[in-house]
Design a protein around this motif. Structure first.
Motif, PDB file in Angstrom:
ATOM      1  N   ASP B 198       7.679 -10.074   8.428  1.00 21.07           N
ATOM      2  CA  ASP B 198       6.388  -9.676   9.141  1.00 21.07           C
ATOM      3  C   ASP B 198       6.295  -8.235   9.086  1.00 21.07           C
ATOM      4  OD1 ASP B 198       8.526  -9.454  10.803  1.00 21.07           O
ATOM      5  OD2 ASP B 198       7.481  -9.654  12.596  1.00 21.07           O
ATOM      6  N   GLU B 199       7.200  -7.444   8.837  1.00 20.46           N
ATOM      7  CA  GLU B 199       7.166  -5.953   8.626  1.00 20.46           C
ATOM      8  C   GLU B 199       6.386  -5.826   7.299  1.00 20.46           C
ATOM      9  OE1 GLU B 199      11.137  -4.451  11.132  1.00 20.46           O
ATOM     10  OE2 GLU B 199      10.940  -3.785   8.649  1.00 20.46           O
ATOM     11  N   ALA B 200       7.041  -6.576   6.294  1.00 18.00           N
ATOM     12  CA  ALA B 200       6.357  -6.297   4.798  1.00 18.00           C
ATOM     13  C   ALA B 200       4.709  -6.408   4.692  1.00 18.00           C
ATOM     14  CB  ALA B 200       6.811  -7.251   3.891  1.00 18.00           C
ATOM     15  N   GLU B 201       4.320  -7.437   5.944  1.00 16.11           N
ATOM     16  CA  GLU B 201       2.910  -7.654   5.923  1.00 16.11           C
ATOM     17  C   GLU B 201       2.224  -6.477   6.076  1.00 16.11           C
ATOM     18  OE1 GLU B 201       1.389 -10.624   5.580  1.00 16.11           O
ATOM     19  OE2 GLU B 201       2.609 -12.189   5.469  1.00 16.11           O
ATOM     20  N   ARG B 202       2.791  -5.630   7.047  1.00 17.50           N
ATOM     21  CA  ARG B 202       2.154  -4.279   7.477  1.00 17.50           C
ATOM     22  C   ARG B 202       2.274  -3.391   6.612  1.00 17.50           C
ATOM     23  NH1 ARG B 202       2.884  -3.697  13.749  1.00 17.50           N
ATOM     24  NH2 ARG B 202       1.293  -2.219  13.204  1.00 17.50           N
ATOM     25  N   CYS B 203       2.739  -3.487   5.351  1.00 20.27           N
ATOM     26  CA  CYS B 203       2.649  -2.455   4.257  1.00 20.27           C
ATOM     27  C   CYS B 203       1.358  -2.641   3.497  1.00 20.27           C
ATOM     28  CB  CYS B 203       3.766  -2.566   3.285  1.00 20.27           C
ATOM     29  SG  CYS B 203       5.635  -2.460   4.357  1.00 20.27           S
ATOM     30  N   MET B 226       2.460 -14.963  -5.894  1.00 18.42           N
ATOM     31  CA  MET B 226       3.347 -14.780  -6.948  1.00 18.42           C
ATOM     32  C   MET B 226       4.243 -15.966  -6.740  1.00 18.42           C
ATOM     33  SD  MET B 226       4.097 -10.724  -7.748  1.00 18.42           S
ATOM     34  CE  MET B 226       2.708  -9.709  -7.836  1.00 18.42           C
ATOM     35  N   SER B 227       4.141 -16.537  -5.466  1.00 21.14           N
ATOM     36  CA  SER B 227       5.114 -17.629  -5.153  1.00 21.14           C
ATOM     37  C   SER B 227       4.996 -18.638  -6.163  1.00 21.14           C
ATOM     38  CB  SER B 227       4.773 -18.194  -3.631  1.00 21.14           C
ATOM     39  OG  SER B 227       3.648 -18.758  -3.631  1.00 21.14           O
ATOM     40  N   GLY B 228       4.103 -19.028  -7.098  1.00 25.45           N
ATOM     41  CA  GLY B 228       3.694 -19.864  -7.875  1.00 25.45           C
ATOM     42  C   GLY B 228       2.996 -20.898  -7.314  1.00 25.45           C
ATOM     43  N   GLY B 229       4.043 -22.285  -7.537  1.00 27.85           N
ATOM     44  CA  GLY B 229       3.356 -23.402  -7.206  1.00 27.85           C
ATOM     45  C   GLY B 229       3.158 -23.699  -5.635  1.00 27.85           C
ATOM     46  N   ARG B 230       2.359 -24.699  -5.337  1.00 18.77           N
ATOM     47  CA  ARG B 230       1.968 -24.992  -4.043  1.00 18.77           C
ATOM     48  C   ARG B 230       3.114 -25.327  -3.147  1.00 18.77           C
ATOM     49  NH1 ARG B 230      -3.439 -27.990  -3.782  1.00 18.77           N
ATOM     50  NH2 ARG B 230      -3.382 -27.246  -1.856  1.00 18.77           N
ATOM     51  N   PRO B 296       1.121 -19.916   1.584  1.00 17.96           N
ATOM     52  CA  PRO B 296       2.313 -19.041   0.803  1.00 17.96           C
ATOM     53  C   PRO B 296       2.623 -17.823   1.810  1.00 17.96           C
ATOM     54  CG  PRO B 296       0.559 -18.988  -0.532  1.00 17.96           C
ATOM     55  CD  PRO B 296       0.091 -20.065   0.507  1.00 17.96           C
ATOM     56  N   THR B 297       3.855 -17.504   1.795  1.00 19.58           N
ATOM     57  CA  THR B 297       4.038 -16.335   2.803  1.00 19.58           C
ATOM     58  C   THR B 297       4.808 -15.432   1.518  1.00 19.58           C
ATOM     59  OG1 THR B 297       6.151 -16.996   3.645  1.00 19.58           O
ATOM     60  CG2 THR B 297       4.266 -17.356   4.821  1.00 19.58           C
ATOM     61  N   ILE B 298       5.098 -14.083   1.975  1.00 18.39           N
ATOM     62  CA  ILE B 298       5.937 -13.203   1.352  1.00 18.39           C
ATOM     63  C   ILE B 298       7.205 -13.865   1.157  1.00 18.39           C
ATOM     64  CG2 ILE B 298       6.853 -10.988   1.263  1.00 18.39           C
ATOM     65  CD1 ILE B 298       4.494 -10.089   2.883  1.00 18.39           C
ATOM     66  N   HIS B 300       8.153 -16.826   0.828  1.00 27.10           N
ATOM     67  CA  HIS B 300       8.131 -17.798  -0.426  1.00 27.10           C
ATOM     68  C   HIS B 300       8.271 -17.016  -1.853  1.00 27.10           C
ATOM     69  CE1 HIS B 300       6.206 -20.431   2.641  1.00 27.10           C
ATOM     70  NE2 HIS B 300       7.299 -21.212   2.349  1.00 27.10           N
ATOM     71  N   THR B 301       7.644 -16.080  -2.064  1.00 32.38           N
ATOM     72  CA  THR B 301       7.772 -15.251  -3.122  1.00 32.38           C
ATOM     73  C   THR B 301       8.954 -14.745  -3.325  1.00 32.38           C
ATOM     74  OG1 THR B 301       5.295 -14.715  -2.677  1.00 32.38           O
ATOM     75  CG2 THR B 301       6.615 -13.471  -4.550  1.00 32.38           C
ATOM     76  N   PHE B 302       9.410 -14.344  -2.151  1.00 32.46           N
ATOM     77  CA  PHE B 302      10.702 -13.656  -2.050  1.00 32.46           C
ATOM     78  C   PHE B 302      11.897 -14.649  -2.627  1.00 32.46           C
ATOM     79  CE2 PHE B 302      14.456 -11.845   0.143  1.00 32.46           C
ATOM     80  CZ  PHE B 302      14.385 -10.466   0.085  1.00 32.46           C
ATOM     81  N   LEU B 303      11.781 -15.779  -2.046  1.00 34.04           N
ATOM     82  CA  LEU B 303      12.694 -16.887  -2.455  1.00 34.04           C
ATOM     83  C   LEU B 303      12.460 -17.509  -3.851  1.00 34.04           C
ATOM     84  CD1 LEU B 303      12.630 -18.798   0.974  1.00 34.04           C
ATOM     85  CD2 LEU B 303      14.607 -17.514  -0.031  1.00 34.04           C
ATOM     86  N   THR B 304      11.364 -17.478  -4.232  1.00 35.28           N
ATOM     87  CA  THR B 304      10.911 -18.022  -5.479  1.00 35.28           C
ATOM     88  C   THR B 304      11.706 -17.018  -6.417  1.00 35.28           C
ATOM     89  OG1 THR B 304       8.910 -18.966  -4.618  1.00 35.28           O
ATOM     90  CG2 THR B 304       9.314 -18.644  -6.974  1.00 35.28           C
TER      91      THR B 304
END
Lengths: 376, 317
Positions: B198-203, B226-230, B296-298, B300-304
């Motif tokens: 949630d900090e990343a969201e504020r950047c 960038m998380s890709g698939g749904r 998708p959230t950040i 998700h991308t992170f984990l992907t």
């Protein structure tokens, strides 16, 4: 300058917020001075001696009485065999055995040489040489009195017996030849070297261990500002130590300051500066506080005690050790301290060692600044 | 280096022996933005920041801060940056105010301005009542505030924050980002490392770092894409067994528990494919609800990007 003062203020706060270390820094030097000052003593306080009187005449008994009456000479017992010396020395019971041979009185009266043997325990050479000299002088003096009395009884004028040359040594600066008077100025040098280097040995490596180094390194403060800023409060603290030990030397060992107090202080500030800078240098290069402290202790205690002229004269050392002694700040400092405290000399006499010491201090400070790296 | 860049690195690399902590990082942070520096623990974020501060010498490549090379002008760079380290590195035996006076002093804040600035920052970060409290006696939240205060007294052009909010409660974290927003309004560029999403969201923009490499750069919205698939969420009784089964199944990018639910991401396709997976799980004897699509959230991308196979990392590079 502003940055330097900010660093100096921070170091002062660290010192003040740690009262136990601060108290140790102020009390320990005086404590060490007392400990060493009382423990290290080459003075001959008393000479326990035994007598083997094979003559057993009035004259021999008078000789022994005369020796016994001298302050410090303690007659243990009479024996009848000179071999007793081995047994007495082995037990450390006596320091000297005086052997008066048969026929002593007879030779004395007939005007011949009347030898008296003095056997000395030589296992402690410094005490033995003092004891030998002391015994010789004492026995000779007692002997002279015997001869004089003998001469008087025979009606020979005393003037004929006086020795042609009368040597009367007069010892300057330390008339009673007390060990402490010689020892204390050197001891002050040894103690200050040790304490000052230990004081600063932690100040950089501690920051690395705590992590605060990272913030300092990321700031625009320069190595020079940091090193000098860190040195300043410790310079004040170490100068206080100088005053304390000099005053303690006066109070406890009667070593009076003959020279200028200001000169002594000025010379001392440069000297503790060199020791503090050495501690800082180790603090910059060693990975832990413990190692920095250990290195500081080893690098100051041993060479300073052995090579600085504190106990053993530098001029008696082999050439190579003399060169080592010359790069020790304590060598110059101790020489100057003896000159200022005991002889009361001024800068006109001691400028050479003073300049040498200033150069050493400068080199150590510059080395600390150079070795201080702002990378992790 | 274009005028509008606060940080630019080219092929920035740091090796510790055989270990490559930072591996050819190309990074551009624009003047005046809040840039999130994301990545798992040990991914090389702190090492990168330390190179930017001149605390570590790069093994390879170059880095410029405010147009100055970190190798050539480390001292000039240090004057214009503020650095908040990952841990409380201030002095525990000095009070809040003394710590601030020290850093004001070594950053060369004019003597007549310093007291006023300290007062303002104490006020702004609620440190006023702790002014005479020793650093060691502060709570973690207060220590964090003090670290920030000491880093901004000299009004740095660039503020480097290395996990400024680790170990503090969400309230303090929000206050912190409010202050970061205010600093940005005043023209400060901010680089902040975090692994709190949630900090990343504020950047404004962010980069994702993995094992020394930057695998993604973009705005929060771009990163989410960038998380890709749904992504779908499933309510399932036996979570552990469902996870085991999905590990075996083709056509899935990832599957992980999310609270009491199961989230999975499709390699391709949409609702039909999700339904198919739910049906398959039911065939295996599991009690499964209908899948719900998830925005998708950040994270998700992170984990992907970080949890995926090696080939995806190469794509990122």
């Amino acid at each position: 300058m502003r940055r330097l003062l900010a660093v100096a203020r921070k170091e002062t706060l660290h010192l003040l917020r740690d009262p136990r270390s601060l108290a140790a820094a102020l009390v320990l030097p005086v404590g060490l001075l007392l400990l060493y000052g009382y423990a290290v003593n080459f003075d001959l306080e008393e000479v326990p001696f035994a007598v083997v009187d094979l003559d057993d005449t009035k004259s021999s008994r008078r000789l022994i009485e005369a020796v016994d009456s001298v302050h410090g000479f303690i007659l243990l017992d009479h024996y009848y065999d000179a071999d007793i010396a081995h047994e007495l020395f082995a037990r450390d019971a006596a320091m000297a055995v005086i052997v008066v041979d048969r026929g002593f009185e007879q030779k004395l009266k007939s005007g011949q040489e009347a030898p008296v043997q003095v056997i000395i325990d030589g296992s402690n050479s410094s005490l033995a040489s003092t004891a030998a000299t002391y015994c010789q002088a004492t026995v000779e003096q007692a002997g002279r009195r015997l001869i004089r009395d003998e001469a008087l009884s025979k009606g020979i004028p005393i003037s004929l017996l006086e020795p042609a040359i009368d040597v009367r040594p007069r010892v300057l600066y330390n008339p009673d030849l007390k060990t402490q008077v010689f020892l204390v100025p050197g001891l002050i040098g040894v103690i200050l070297m040790l304490m000052a280097a230990l004081l600063t040995s932690g100040v950089v490596v501690r920051e690395k261990e705590r992590g605060s180094f990272e913030l300092l390194a990321a700031s625009p403060v320069s190595p020079r500002e940091l090193i000098v800023g860190k040195l300043l409060p410790y310079l004040v603290l170490a100068t206080l130590d100088v005053v304390f030990v000099v005053v303690a030397g006066r109070i406890f060992f009667g070593v009076e300051l003959q020279g200028s107090p200001l000169l002594l202080l000025g010379v001392s500030v440069v000297f503790v500066g060199s020791a503090l800078a050495l501690g800082l240098l180790f603090s910059c290069i060693m990975p832990t506080q413990q190692l920095a402290m250990l290195l500081s202790f080893l690098a100051t205690a041993m060479p300073t005690m052995l090579l600085s002229g504190f106990a053993f004269p530098v001029r008696n050392m082999p050439w190579i050790l003399q060169q080592v002694a010359m790069i020790l700040p304590a060598t110059h400092y101790i020489a100057m301290m003896r000159a200022i405290i005991l002889k009361g000399v001024g800068m006109d006499i001691i400028w050479r060692p003073f300049l040498a010491m200033c150069a050493i201090t400068l080199v150590l400070v510059v080395a600390s600044v150079r070795r201080f790296s702002k990378t992790l | 280096m274009p005028e509008d860049l606060a940080i630019r690195t080219e092929g920035l690399t740091k090796k510790f022996g055989d270990f490559t902590a930072v591996d050819h990082v190309d990074l551009e942070v624009r003047r005046g933005e809040v840039f999130g520096f994301l990545g798992a623990n040990g991914s090389g974020k702190s090492t990168t920041i330390r190179m930017l501060c001149g605390l570590l010498a790069p093994t390879e490549g170059r880095a410029e801060v405010s147009g100055m090379d970190v190798r050539e002008h480390p001292e000039r760079i240090r004057e214009v940056i503020g650095y908040v380290a990952q841990f409380f590195y201030l002095y525990g035996d000095m009070t809040v105010r003394e710590n601030m006076e020290l850093f004001g002093g070594i950053y060369g804040v004019p003597e007549d301005e310093l007291p006023g600035r300290i007062d303002r920052w104490q006020e702004r970060l609620d440190l006023g009542q702790y002014s005479r409290v020793l650093g060691a006696d502060l709570s973690m939240g207060m220590q964090r505030r003090l670290s920030l205060a000491c880093a901004v007294l000299h009004q740095p052009r660039l503020l480097l924050l290395d996990e400024p909010t680790s170990g503090v409660d969400p309230l303090v974290r929000r206050e912190f980002f409010d202050v970061i927003g205010e600093l940005q309004d005043e023209g400060t560029t901010i680089l902040v490392t975090t692994h709190v999403m949630d900090e990343a969201e504020r950047c404004n923009r962010m980069s994702l770092m993995d094992r020394g490499r930057i695998v993604a750069v973009g705005t929060p919205a771009e990163i989410k894409e960038m998380s890709g698939g749904r992504i779908y969420s499933l309510e399932v009784r036996d979570l552990a067994k469902a996870l085991d089964l999905l590990q075996e199944r083709e056509g899935l990018r990832q599957a992980q528990p999310f609270g009491r639910q199961l989230q999975f991401q499709l390699a391709q396709g949409g609702d039909d494919e999700a339904e198919e997976i739910a049906a398959w799980l039911r065939d295996q004897g599991l009690d499964v609800d209908d899948p719900e699509p998830v925005r998708p959230t950040i994270e998700h991308t992170f984990l992907t990007l970080l949890g995926g196979s090696g080939s995806e990392e190469d794509d990122g590079q």
